[in-house]
Motif scaffolding. Structure first.
Motif, PDB file in Angstrom:
ATOM      1  N   THR A  89       0.982  -1.233  -0.084  1.00  0.00           N
ATOM      2  CA  THR A  89       0.072   0.021  -0.147  1.00  0.00           C
ATOM      3  C   THR A  89       0.809   1.369  -0.066  1.00  0.00           C
ATOM      4  O   THR A  89       0.213   2.235  -0.340  1.00  0.00           O
ATOM      5  CB  THR A  89      -0.836  -0.149   1.422  1.00  0.00           C
ATOM      6  OG1 THR A  89      -0.149   0.078   2.435  1.00  0.00           O
ATOM      7  CG2 THR A  89      -1.985  -1.131   1.314  1.00  0.00           C
ATOM      8  N   ASP A 146      -2.116   2.579  -3.569  1.00  0.00           N
ATOM      9  CA  ASP A 146      -3.249   2.188  -2.496  1.00  0.00           C
ATOM     10  C   ASP A 146      -4.111   0.939  -3.059  1.00  0.00           C
ATOM     11  O   ASP A 146      -4.737   0.215  -2.592  1.00  0.00           O
ATOM     12  CB  ASP A 146      -4.049   3.636  -2.135  1.00  0.00           C
ATOM     13  CG  ASP A 146      -3.325   4.566  -1.288  1.00  0.00           C
ATOM     14  OD1 ASP A 146      -3.712   5.640  -1.502  1.00  0.00           O
ATOM     15  OD2 ASP A 146      -2.411   4.066  -0.700  1.00  0.00           O
ATOM     16  N   ASP A 147      -3.959   1.180  -4.286  1.00  0.00           N
ATOM     17  CA  ASP A 147      -4.774   0.227  -5.163  1.00  0.00           C
ATOM     18  C   ASP A 147      -4.470   0.250  -6.718  1.00  0.00           C
ATOM     19  O   ASP A 147      -4.003   1.359  -7.171  1.00  0.00           O
ATOM     20  CB  ASP A 147      -6.305   0.948  -4.903  1.00  0.00           C
ATOM     21  CG  ASP A 147      -7.214   0.262  -5.669  1.00  0.00           C
ATOM     22  OD1 ASP A 147      -8.315  -0.264  -5.108  1.00  0.00           O
ATOM     23  OD2 ASP A 147      -7.388   0.087  -6.860  1.00  0.00           O
ATOM     24  N   ASP A 201     -15.245  -2.668  -8.633  1.00  0.00           N
ATOM     25  CA  ASP A 201     -14.731  -4.145  -8.583  1.00  0.00           C
ATOM     26  C   ASP A 201     -14.383  -4.526  -9.711  1.00  0.00           C
ATOM     27  O   ASP A 201     -13.463  -5.171 -10.017  1.00  0.00           O
ATOM     28  CB  ASP A 201     -15.713  -4.759  -7.715  1.00  0.00           C
ATOM     29  CG  ASP A 201     -15.578  -4.684  -6.048  1.00  0.00           C
ATOM     30  OD1 ASP A 201     -16.442  -5.008  -5.412  1.00  0.00           O
ATOM     31  OD2 ASP A 201     -14.544  -3.885  -5.715  1.00  0.00           O
ATOM     32  N   ARG A 215     -11.430  -2.965 -11.234  1.00  0.00           N
ATOM     33  CA  ARG A 215     -10.187  -3.698 -10.610  1.00  0.00           C
ATOM     34  C   ARG A 215      -9.791  -4.763 -11.271  1.00  0.00           C
ATOM     35  O   ARG A 215      -8.902  -5.014 -11.454  1.00  0.00           O
ATOM     36  CB  ARG A 215     -10.559  -3.596  -9.105  1.00  0.00           C
ATOM     37  CG  ARG A 215      -9.769  -2.796  -8.221  1.00  0.00           C
ATOM     38  CD  ARG A 215     -10.020  -3.004  -6.693  1.00  0.00           C
ATOM     39  NE  ARG A 215      -9.998  -1.835  -6.045  1.00  0.00           N
ATOM     40  CZ  ARG A 215     -11.071  -1.105  -5.296  1.00  0.00           C
ATOM     41  NH1 ARG A 215     -12.220  -1.967  -5.656  1.00  0.00           N
ATOM     42  NH2 ARG A 215     -11.161   0.003  -4.995  1.00  0.00           N
ATOM     43  N   GLU A 271      -6.256  -5.783 -13.191  1.00  0.00           N
ATOM     44  CA  GLU A 271      -5.445  -6.543 -12.672  1.00  0.00           C
ATOM     45  C   GLU A 271      -5.127  -7.735 -13.594  1.00  0.00           C
ATOM     46  O   GLU A 271      -4.060  -7.955 -13.830  1.00  0.00           O
ATOM     47  CB  GLU A 271      -5.976  -7.287 -11.488  1.00  0.00           C
ATOM     48  CG  GLU A 271      -6.025  -6.449 -10.308  1.00  0.00           C
ATOM     49  CD  GLU A 271      -6.770  -6.899  -8.903  1.00  0.00           C
ATOM     50  OE1 GLU A 271      -6.550  -6.366  -8.130  1.00  0.00           O
ATOM     51  OE2 GLU A 271      -7.478  -8.008  -8.877  1.00  0.00           O
TER      52      GLU A 271
END
Length: 126
Positions: A72, A76-77, A95, A98, A102
């Motif tokens: 992190t 953070d993301d 979501d 994300r 990924e």
């Protein structure tokens, strides 16, 4: 989820069950049982497998789609890493975004690793 992840990671490296078994000192039959889901490895072996495949234990166990844990402190993301504006999106949409990022990140990493491997082979041939 673990059986599929293990089989995929092994196949991505073009390893046989015997190849992987020799790396962690188990029998090929044991690898087969894990991949069929009829047996589960002990936690120490999950740690070894994580190290061998350079993935997190959470990824191996199906708790995340992210192969490696990103600190992190680094980002953070993944949405932050790609500077994605999520204003106005639902949690489900965020979501989904994300997950897509990924998968894209994993695809690009694999693609770059393949390019590096090809360049190394070409250098050896010269």
């Amino acid at each position: 989820m673990f059986p599929n992840r293990l089989r995929t990671l092994r196949n991505d490296r073009s390893w046989t069950q015997a190849d992987l078994a020799s790396k962690i000192n188990v029998s090929p039959k044991t690898i087969g049982a894990w991949e069929r889901g009829t047996r589960e490895p002990p936690i120490e072996t999950i740690t070894k497998l994580s190290d061998i495949f350079d993935v997190s234990a959470d990824y191996l166990l199906g708790k995340t789609t992210q192969k490696n844990t990103i600190s992190t402190t680094e980002t953070d993301d993944i949405l932050t890493m790609y500077k994605i504006d999520t204003r106005g999106l639902t949690e489900d949409e965020i979501d989904d975004m994300r997950e897509e990022l990924e998968e894209y990140n994993d695809f690009m990493t694999k693609r770059l690793q393949e390019k590096i491997a090809k360049k190394r082979l070409l250098r050896k041939d010269c």
